[in-house]
Motif scaffolding. Structure first.
Motif, mmCIF file in Angstrom:
data_model
loop_
_atom_site.group_PDB
_atom_site.id
_atom_site.type_symbol
_atom_site.label_atom_id
_atom_site.label_comp_id
_atom_site.label_asym_id
_atom_site.label_seq_id
_atom_site.Cartn_x
_atom_site.Cartn_y
_atom_site.Cartn_z
ATOM 1 N N UNK A 82 0.807 -1.226 0.000
ATOM 2 C CA UNK A 82 0.000 0.000 0.000
ATOM 3 C C UNK A 82 0.841 1.278 0.000
ATOM 4 N N UNK A 83 1.967 1.253 0.695
ATOM 5 C CA UNK A 83 2.853 2.431 0.691
ATOM 6 C C UNK A 83 3.354 2.716 -0.715
ATOM 7 N N UNK A 84 3.781 1.661 -1.424
ATOM 8 C CA UNK A 84 4.276 1.845 -2.787
ATOM 9 C C UNK A 84 3.145 2.294 -3.713
ATOM 10 N N UNK A 85 1.955 1.721 -3.534
ATOM 11 C CA UNK A 85 0.799 2.175 -4.323
ATOM 12 C C UNK A 85 0.538 3.659 -4.077
ATOM 13 N N UNK A 86 0.683 4.074 -2.814
ATOM 14 C CA UNK A 86 0.484 5.487 -2.464
ATOM 15 C C UNK A 86 1.533 6.375 -3.138
ATOM 16 N N UNK A 87 2.778 5.929 -3.106
ATOM 17 C CA UNK A 87 3.853 6.686 -3.761
ATOM 18 C C UNK A 87 3.577 6.821 -5.258
ATOM 19 N N UNK A 88 3.150 5.716 -5.873
ATOM 20 C CA UNK A 88 2.857 5.728 -7.304
ATOM 21 C C UNK A 88 1.655 6.628 -7.616
ATOM 22 N N UNK A 89 0.619 6.539 -6.789
ATOM 23 C CA UNK A 89 -0.567 7.383 -6.987
ATOM 24 C C UNK A 89 -0.190 8.856 -6.918
ATOM 25 N N UNK A 96 -5.973 7.007 -4.453
ATOM 26 C CA UNK A 96 -5.847 5.633 -3.965
ATOM 27 C C UNK A 96 -6.989 5.332 -3.020
ATOM 28 N N UNK A 97 -7.683 4.232 -3.286
ATOM 29 C CA UNK A 97 -8.786 3.765 -2.451
ATOM 30 C C UNK A 97 -8.348 2.428 -1.857
ATOM 31 N N UNK A 98 -8.180 2.372 -0.549
ATOM 32 C CA UNK A 98 -7.564 1.214 0.112
ATOM 33 C C UNK A 98 -8.525 0.584 1.120
ATOM 34 N N UNK A 99 -8.609 -0.743 1.102
ATOM 35 C CA UNK A 99 -9.482 -1.471 2.032
ATOM 36 C C UNK A 99 -8.672 -1.908 3.259
ATOM 37 N N UNK A 100 -9.145 -1.523 4.443
ATOM 38 C CA UNK A 100 -8.473 -1.908 5.680
ATOM 39 C C UNK A 100 -9.451 -2.634 6.605
ATOM 40 N N UNK A 125 -1.279 -9.491 11.880
ATOM 41 C CA UNK A 125 -2.158 -9.066 10.791
ATOM 42 C C UNK A 125 -2.585 -7.608 10.970
ATOM 43 N N UNK A 126 -3.099 -7.280 12.143
ATOM 44 C CA UNK A 126 -3.533 -5.910 12.400
ATOM 45 C C UNK A 126 -2.388 -4.914 12.313
ATOM 46 N N UNK A 127 -1.217 -5.320 12.802
ATOM 47 C CA UNK A 127 -0.045 -4.441 12.730
ATOM 48 C C UNK A 127 0.356 -4.176 11.279
ATOM 49 N N UNK A 128 0.285 -5.210 10.453
ATOM 50 C CA UNK A 128 0.648 -5.039 9.044
ATOM 51 C C UNK A 128 -0.364 -4.152 8.320
ATOM 52 N N UNK A 129 -1.655 -4.285 8.654
ATOM 53 C CA UNK A 129 -2.679 -3.449 8.030
ATOM 54 C C UNK A 129 -2.541 -1.991 8.472
ATOM 55 N N UNK A 130 -2.214 -1.781 9.735
ATOM 56 C CA UNK A 130 -1.995 -0.413 10.207
ATOM 57 C C UNK A 130 -0.779 0.206 9.519
ATOM 58 N N UNK A 131 0.271 -0.599 9.327
ATOM 59 C CA UNK A 131 1.458 -0.105 8.620
ATOM 60 C C UNK A 131 1.089 0.367 7.216
ATOM 61 N N UNK A 132 0.173 -0.340 6.561
ATOM 62 C CA UNK A 132 -0.292 0.071 5.241
ATOM 63 C C UNK A 132 -1.014 1.400 5.283
ATOM 64 N N UNK A 133 -1.889 1.567 6.296
ATOM 65 C CA UNK A 133 -2.600 2.837 6.449
ATOM 66 C C UNK A 133 -1.622 3.996 6.639
ATOM 67 N N UNK A 134 -0.654 3.794 7.517
ATOM 68 C CA UNK A 134 0.324 4.852 7.811
ATOM 69 C C UNK A 134 1.161 5.162 6.567
ATOM 70 N N UNK A 135 1.549 4.125 5.834
ATOM 71 C CA UNK A 135 2.319 4.315 4.612
ATOM 72 C C UNK A 135 1.562 5.143 3.586
ATOM 73 N N UNK A 136 0.248 4.928 3.507
ATOM 74 C CA UNK A 136 -0.591 5.721 2.595
ATOM 75 C C UNK A 136 -0.662 7.169 3.066
#
Length: 294
Positions: A82-89, A96-100, A125-136
């Motif tokens: 998700x972080x890379x998708x955010x950078x690309x967007x 970017x529309x992301x499901x958490x 799992x929750x930690x990895x999903x939160x990392x995605x949110x923060x990366x975005x």
């Protein structure tokens, strides 16, 4: 015409999203065979080549228990991708529309979680999903994060509803946890909410988090009873005679579950103008679809 790139096309949400998204613009739907979210360079190449106006990331690592023994893979798929998708967007001016997930919370609250509540995940799992949110949030000026919970779909290979249908056909007795509560959420309704937000939100850059689930609250135990009752009413093959409620400690799992996973739908209801469908009504519709397919 809006160019939409969807990841996770073969997932249970991805399959419900596709027909709705085709009505909204030019859809590029990608599965793992087209875009491996664990390959960060491939993500960059695909986004750079396709140059979509909107990226919808419904792909994820969702094996909650398995994540405890595969933290690096969970982090790559749910955090780094998700972080890379955010950078690309950000680079191409796309949204970017992301499901958490509700798993970003610890489940210690006793009233519905709002978008303003502080995340505190209790497992990998929750930690990895939160990392995605923060990366975005740190890398994109135009995003929507949609958290949902207790997801099941008509097209999913593995979800709680389909597991209960299988066990209900095989067994006469079953034990189900009764002290974890939340809201079952049908992927069709989640997909409708995604498209609703797409059409109701401003086209100018936004940074928003929304919660969407079906309405109502239940436990896994009561959810299982509802599944069996509705399935029997549809003449589906259910042999179960008795379901016993048990506590979380009686059913140990590698990953700890949030005991309270209810999300507030107030914010998104104000945008969409309608309340979310009641969970049992949606369950009945999903089971009716399944029964007609067989």
């Amino acid at each position: 015409m809006t160019k939409i790139l969807l990841t996770g096309k073969n997932g249970q949400l991805g399959q419900d999203l596709q027909p709705l998204l085709r009505q909204q613009g030019e859809l590029i739907a990608l599965g793992k065979e087209d875009l491996d979210l664990s390959n960060l360079n491939q993500i960059r190449d695909v986004i750079k080549t396709q140059k979509p106006d909107l990226i919808i990331n419904s792909g994820a690592y969702t094996a909650v228990d398995q994540a405890e023994s595969e933290p690096d893979l969970a982090q790559t798929l749910n955090g780094d991708a998700p972080r890379v998708l955010a950078e690309c967007a950000e680079q191409i001016g796309a949204r970017l529309f992301h499901i958490s997930t509700d798993y970003v919370f610890d489940g210690e609250k006793n009233q519905p979680y709002t978008e303003e509540d502080q995340p505190n995940p209790i497992g990998v799992y929750g930690q990895s999903k939160l990392a995605g949110e923060v990366g975005i949030q740190n890398n994109c000026q135009n995003y929507v994060i949609l958290r949902t919970a207790w997801v099941y779909g008509t097209y999913g290979k593995k979800n709680f509803v389909k597991t209960m249908l299988r066990l209900g056909a095989e067994r006469e007795e079953l034990k189900v946890v009764s002290d974890q509560v939340g809201t079952p959420s049908w992927t069709y309704d989640i997909a409708q909410a995604v498209v609703g937000l797409m059409t109701h939100l401003p086209t100018s850059p936004i940074q928003e988090i929304y919660h969407f689930t079906n309405s109502g609250v239940t436990s896994w135990y009561d959810f299982s009873l509802a599944i069996f009752e509705e399935a029997q009413a549809l003449k589906m093959p259910i042999n179960i005679k008795q379901v016993f409620p048990i506590s979380t400690p009686e059913y140990p799992t590698p990953a700890q579950r949030p005991p309270y996973s209810v999300l507030s739908n107030h914010k998104i209801a104000q945008i969409l103008g309608t309340p979310s469908p009641q969970w049992r009504v949606s369950l009945r519709k999903m089971l009716s679809q399944l029964s007609q397919e067989k």
